[in-house]
Design a protein around this motif. Structure first.
Motif, PDB file in Angstrom:
ATOM      1  N   LYS A 177       0.824  -1.325  -0.158  1.00 35.42           N
ATOM      2  CA  LYS A 177       0.129   0.120  -0.287  1.00 35.42           C
ATOM      3  C   LYS A 177       0.962   1.205  -0.012  1.00 35.42           C
ATOM      4  N   ILE A 178       0.203   2.424  -0.230  1.00 27.52           N
ATOM      5  CA  ILE A 178       1.167   3.437  -0.306  1.00 27.52           C
ATOM      6  C   ILE A 178       0.129   4.630   0.261  1.00 27.52           C
ATOM      7  N   THR A 179       0.749   5.592   1.234  1.00 26.36           N
ATOM      8  CA  THR A 179       0.085   6.432   1.706  1.00 26.36           C
ATOM      9  C   THR A 179       0.198   7.834   1.208  1.00 26.36           C
ATOM     10  N   LEU A 180      -0.839   8.281   0.649  1.00 27.19           N
ATOM     11  CA  LEU A 180      -0.769   9.561   0.073  1.00 27.19           C
ATOM     12  C   LEU A 180      -1.552  10.517   0.486  1.00 27.19           C
ATOM     13  N   GLY A 181      -1.008  11.829   1.175  1.00 25.58           N
ATOM     14  CA  GLY A 181      -2.028  12.527   1.733  1.00 25.58           C
ATOM     15  C   GLY A 181      -2.972  12.022   2.790  1.00 25.58           C
ATOM     16  N   GLY A 182      -2.295  11.206   3.652  1.00 31.65           N
ATOM     17  CA  GLY A 182      -3.197  10.691   4.701  1.00 31.65           C
ATOM     18  C   GLY A 182      -4.195   9.556   4.161  1.00 31.65           C
ATOM     19  N   LYS A 183      -4.022   9.477   2.785  1.00 30.91           N
ATOM     20  CA  LYS A 183      -5.217   8.156   2.481  1.00 30.91           C
ATOM     21  C   LYS A 183      -4.489   7.130   1.975  1.00 30.91           C
ATOM     22  N   GLU A 184      -4.717   5.970   2.582  1.00 33.80           N
ATOM     23  CA  GLU A 184      -4.057   4.639   2.380  1.00 33.80           C
ATOM     24  C   GLU A 184      -4.696   4.288   0.755  1.00 33.80           C
ATOM     25  N   ILE A 185      -3.829   4.067   0.042  1.00 35.03           N
ATOM     26  CA  ILE A 185      -4.066   3.426  -1.284  1.00 35.03           C
ATOM     27  C   ILE A 185      -3.522   1.861  -1.193  1.00 35.03           C
ATOM     28  N   ILE A 186      -4.247   0.869  -1.496  1.00 37.14           N
ATOM     29  CA  ILE A 186      -3.568  -0.391  -1.740  1.00 37.14           C
ATOM     30  C   ILE A 186      -3.396  -0.582  -3.306  1.00 37.14           C
ATOM     31  N   LEU A 187      -2.231  -1.306  -3.259  1.00 39.09           N
ATOM     32  CA  LEU A 187      -1.631  -1.450  -4.658  1.00 39.09           C
ATOM     33  C   LEU A 187      -2.279  -2.708  -5.460  1.00 39.09           C
ATOM     34  N   GLN A 188      -3.383  -2.439  -5.710  1.00 40.57           N
ATOM     35  CA  GLN A 188      -4.047  -3.627  -6.163  1.00 40.57           C
ATOM     36  C   GLN A 188      -5.470  -3.071  -6.826  1.00 40.57           C
ATOM     37  N   ILE A 189      -5.903  -3.165  -8.174  1.00 41.67           N
ATOM     38  CA  ILE A 189      -7.028  -2.451  -8.651  1.00 41.67           C
ATOM     39  C   ILE A 189      -8.216  -2.903  -7.660  1.00 41.67           C
ATOM     40  N   SER A 190      -8.632  -4.034  -7.295  1.00 36.56           N
ATOM     41  CA  SER A 190      -9.779  -4.279  -6.553  1.00 36.56           C
ATOM     42  C   SER A 190      -9.236  -5.547  -5.759  1.00 36.56           C
ATOM     43  N   ASP A 191      -9.391  -5.230  -4.377  1.00 38.85           N
ATOM     44  CA  ASP A 191      -9.479  -6.450  -3.455  1.00 38.85           C
ATOM     45  C   ASP A 191     -10.776  -7.135  -3.421  1.00 38.85           C
ATOM     46  N   VAL A 192     -10.943  -8.172  -4.429  1.00 43.00           N
ATOM     47  CA  VAL A 192     -12.217  -8.868  -4.492  1.00 43.00           C
ATOM     48  C   VAL A 192     -12.069 -10.208  -3.335  1.00 43.00           C
ATOM     49  N   SER A 193     -13.234 -10.239  -2.680  1.00 42.81           N
ATOM     50  CA  SER A 193     -13.051 -11.428  -1.664  1.00 42.81           C
ATOM     51  C   SER A 193     -12.835 -12.832  -2.337  1.00 42.81           C
ATOM     52  N   ILE A 194     -13.357 -13.039  -3.650  1.00 41.85           N
ATOM     53  CA  ILE A 194     -13.112 -14.304  -4.173  1.00 41.85           C
ATOM     54  C   ILE A 194     -12.020 -14.008  -5.431  1.00 41.85           C
TER      55      ILE A 194
END
Lengths: 187, 346, 386
Positions: free
Chosen positions: B99-116
């Motif tokens: 993940k990358i933290t930009l301006g206090g916002k956490e961005i996970i490095l994955q387009i979408s973390d789908v549960s399946i």
């Protein structure tokens, strides 16, 4: 005992003549007795010619021309007329035999006159004769009785003529093979 | 920045990145093959022949687009698309960093973390088979049909051991989400080993990698396009960019498979024994995890090339025999062992 | 498969109608990645298994025998290059020996040694091609290139000897035209190491490779009786377990004074044929070593040509002579009528006899085996069709 004598003993009256050139022995047998003679040569305990190296066709047309010494006039004459007359048959077929035990080689020759171009196939003895016989059928036009699959080998099926005959011109007779695409035919 | 903007940036970035990797892979394949085989490989276009993929692309795009006269026209067009599209789509769930933290916002490095996530990748992999069989059938060519048949039989049989290997891994991690699988591999295992899947699932890893080679149609499982037997298999009748899509899809598939291998078995973005988040800033940590992940993927990409130029090809019945008689029993055994260990709660 | 989905390009391509039931014709060749040259096999298949495979030849038929009747004896030598183009030197020598036998010429010893050395080099090159192509057809491309690097070095030697690489037109009737290059010794030393290294690498990549073994062992086996009945010679016959090599059984030149082994196989399958070729390469290396040693003992000004008349006019008669070419017994039959042109030349190419047994060999095997079998037989279209 040298090879020539052994062959003569084995073939008895079937050996019409036995020649020697450069150490190689050629025995001529009557065309009708070919299969029997080859069988005898194969089975004879002193000979055991059990391996067929090759089958070779020869067209002797030019040799007759030379012997008769007729020169140019003879060559322009249609060959069909010419060959009917003289007794030496036009074609020869040579079977190259080899004995695996003694590594001796023998050539068995038969003569095929132009008016009776049918020879018994030896494929029943050696399957190796299969393609060489087809090739002779293709290039010389000699038929082999009893051959399982006698059709043209090197030339295509619709080809007219027999290219290795001496009266077939070197540059061909203008045969062309047009490959027709099936699509063309449909449209 | 709103979430949807971030999402679009991620999509565009990963899409371009995948394309670049696939393009570079074609170059790596050829130069790598040349290196293995004591020759030079393409070295005329650009430095080290790096522009060769570009030249190939231009060539493929400018070639005449031929559809065989008796081909099924629409299916013929659909084939390569069906093949390449799932390969691209698989990236939606693939992590490429922590993940990358930009301006206090956490961005996970994955387009979408789908549960399946893992199921999604497996499903897309199965759709790609249709691309091959449709391409093979619609071109109305016997070699193509043979190639299509081979690909179907092969991919379907190898999806079973593949699935079994994944199943064991999923049982181990207790999740289908790719991100959670990655997170679970932090730290150490038994005190001295990195807490990676390969150490917990060695058998599963072997199963997975064998099945992956089969899924990717690579030597020794490249029967669907076995050049010496069936000319080019399912894409015999294809030319120009349609062929390009097939070839491209194949390289993207390689990337996908390598990424799954890394995610499931090689600790995703984690370095062994080192926790990068403790001493790196939020942005540099994101970049570092991305690089670590990509380096691991690059190794497996290279492995694909390496194997391809080393071993011969299986025969059709041997592939089937290996799949059904060897890999599936091993897969079931692996599943059993995993279940046993989980029950004994190690 | 329905009637619409046939891929028939030429109406005459398949003479019989499409087979009924589950069988499908697959037309492999004459233009196909695995058909080396222009071979063509019409296969009837049931899924992946071959029900029947019918080879169709003649796509490279150039009428060499007919051409030979219209050329003089020396002019025919370049045509022999184009028979088995992988080992042209062996073809040249086979033809020259036949004419020499007809004329009763004795080739000087030094020329014999040069011929032996170049023939064995050609044998190594031929086997390298065959083994390499077998690897390629089984999907292993890399050994092929390792072997080809060494083949390139062999061609360097050929080039230094008489200026040609692939089609050597090497030797003349009655001897050889050029001596070995002066630096043959160092070149050969380098090449010998290279050949051994390449063979070693091939061994490691193929011989001991599980996949290769699975693909090769027990694939298209052939019994010794069948092989003899079909006229097999050379490595393919030896793979069936028959220890027959013309270099030993009908020794020509100085082959009986060299120490070399004749490898044989057991089952005559693809693996045996491959192994026989791999071992033969090593034996050829040994022969060249011995021949070169003898060559070095020769005086520098030893003659290279026998006394040959300016115009070659052999006496009338028929003669057949065969040598052990890389593929097997390569024989020439020449009928002379006493003029400067041969009256009839018949070539006995080794793979011609081997290839006719092809349907028998591959019946019931799979398509992939058919390809493997074809490459292991080393069918060269040039000498097959002549």
């Amino acid at each position: 005992m040298n090879l020539e004598r052994r062959v003569r003993i084995c073939l008895e009256s079937n050996a019409l003549s036995v020649e020697e050139t450069a150490g190689d022995i050629t025995v001529t047998v009557p065309a009708g007795r070919l299969v029997d003679s080859l069988m005898a040569l194969k089975e004879h305990p002193d000979l055991k010619f059990d391996f067929l190296s090759d089958v070779i066709g020869i067209d002797n047309l030019d040799l007759f021309r030379k012997k008769k010494g007729k020169g140019k006039a003879a060559e322009e004459e249609p060959p069909e007329k010419k060959v009917k007359a003289p007794p030496p048959p036009r074609f020869e077929i040579v079977y190259l035999l080899l004995s695996l035990e003694s590594s001796e080689r023998l050539r068995v020759k038969i003569q095929v006159p132009e008016n009776d171009m049918t020879v018994d196939s030896v494929t029943s003895i050696w399957r190796a004769a299969s393609w060489p016989e087809r090739e002779i059928y293709d290039l010389f036009g000699i038929n082999f009785l009893g051959h399982p699959d006698l059709k043209r080998l090197l030339m295509w099926d619709g080809f007219k003529g027999h290219p290795l005959r001496k009266d077939y011109p070197l540059e061909g007779k203008g045969e062309t093979r047009r490959l027709v695409y099936e699509q063309e035919k449909i449209r | 920045m709103p979430d949807w903007k971030i999402a679009i940036i991620k999509v565009v970035f990963i899409w371009c990145w995948t394309l670049i990797v696939a393009v570079i892979m074609t170059w790596v394949e050829r130069r790598g093959a040349a290196m293995i085989q004591d020759r030079l490989g393409p070295n005329r276009a650009g430095p080290f022949g790096l522009l060769q993929p570009l030249a190939d692309g231009i060539k493929l795009f400018t070639k005449e687009d031929i559809v065989p006269a008796r081909a099924q026209k629409y299916l013929f067009t659909l084939g390569p698309v069906m093949f390449a599209l799932p390969a691209f789509s698989a990236y939606a769930v693939m992590p490429f960093g922590d993940k990358i933290t930009l301006g206090g916002k956490e961005i996970i490095l994955q387009i979408s973390d789908v549960s399946i996530g893992i199921l999604y990748v497996v499903a897309l992999g199965s759709i790609a088979v249709y691309g091959m069989i449709i391409g093979g059938w619609s071109s109305n060519n016997k070699f193509s049909i043979l190639g299509g048949l081979r690909s179907t039989a092969q991919l379907i049989s190898y999806e079973v051991p593949w699935g079994l290997a994944i199943l064991a891994a999923v049982m181990l991690y207790g999740t289908f989400s790719m991100r959670e699988v990655s997170l679970a591999q932090q730290g150490t295992f038994l005190g001295f080993l990195p807490n990676w899947g390969i150490f917990k699932q060695p058998l599963g890893f072997i199963l997975f990698i064998v099945a992956a080679y089969c899924e990717a149609n690579r030597v020794p499982f490249d029967l669907p396009e076995a050049e010496s037997e069936i000319v080019a298999g399912y894409h015999t009748a294809y030319g120009s960019m349609r062929l390009g899509l097939y070839l491209f899809g194949e390289y993207i598939n390689l990337y996908t498979l390598s990424a799954i291998i890394v995610t499931l078995y090689f600790g995703s973005w984690h370095l062994p024994y080192v926790d990068m988040s403790t001493f790196l800033g939020p942005i540099s940590y994101g970049i570092a995890t991305f690089l670590v992940f990509f380096l691991k993927v690059a190794f497996f990409l290279w492995l694909f090339v390496w194997v391809r130029w080393t071993v011969p090809r299986f025969r059709y019945d041997q592939v089937m025999g290996l799949g059904w008689k060897t890999l599936i029993p091993i897969g079931l055994f692996n599943l059993f062992i995993t279940a046993l260990f989980i029950q004994l709660s190690i | 498969m329905t009637a619409e989905s046939q891929c028939r390009i030429y109406p005459e391509a398949i003479n019989e109608p499409e087979p009924s039931g589950d069988y499908v014709h697959i037309n492999i060749g004459p233009s196909h990645p695995a058909m080396h040259g222009t071979l063509r096999i019409i296969t009837t298949t049931d899924g992946e298994s071959v029900i029947n495979a019918e080879p169709e030849i003649g796509y490279l038929h150039r009428g060499v025998e007919k051409l030979g009747e219209n050329l003089n004896y020396t002019q025919f030598i370049p045509l022999t290059d184009r028979l088995n183009y992988c080992s042209a030197a062996a073809n040249n020598v086979a033809y020259e020996m036949t004419v020499e036998k007809l004329m009763g010429l004795e080739v000087p010893e030094k020329a014999q040694l040069i011929r032996i050395i170049l023939m064995e080099l050609a044998r190594i090159a031929d086997h390298q091609v065959c083994v390499g192509i077998l690897g390629v057809d089984l999907g292993a491309f890399t050994p092929f290139l390792y072997l080809f690097i060494q083949r390139e070095e062999i061609y360097e030697i050929f080039e230094k000897t008489n200026g040609t690489r692939l089609t050597n037109t090497f030797g003349r009737i009655g001897g050889v035209d050029t001596d070995l290059p002066e630096d043959f010794g160092p070149m050969w030393n380098k090449l010998r190491d290279g050949i051994r290294k390449a063979n070693d690498e091939t061994d490691r990549l193929l011989t001991h490779n599980r996949i290769f073994m699975d693909r090769a062992i027990g694939v298209t086996p052939f019994s010794a009786e069948d092989a003899l009945n079909w006229g097999f010679t050379g490595p393919c016959l030896r793979a069936c377990g028959v220890k027959r090599d013309l270099r030993r059984d009908e020794p020509y030149y100085m082959y009986d004074s060299f120490q070399f082994k004749i490898p044989t196989g057991e089952n005559g399958d693809v693996f045996d044929r491959y192994m026989v070729r791999m071992i033969e390469m090593e034996e050829s290396v040994k022969i060249i070593d011995q021949a070169y040693e003898m060559y070095r003992q020769m005086p520098e000004d030893a003659p290279l040509m026998a006394r040959v008349p300016k115009i070659i006019k052999p006496p009338a008669g028929e003669v057949y002579h065969a040598i052990e070419s890389p593929n097997g017994e390569l024989g020439f039959f020449i009928k002379s009528d006493g003029t400067s042109n041969p009256y009839r030349i018949k070539i006995r190419p080794p793979c011609y006899m081997i290839y006719q047994a092809f349907p028998e060999l591959v019946q019931g095997e799979m398509i992939a085996d058919l390809i493997a079998c074809l490459s292991s037989l080393n069918i060269i279209a040039g000498e097959l069709d002549r």
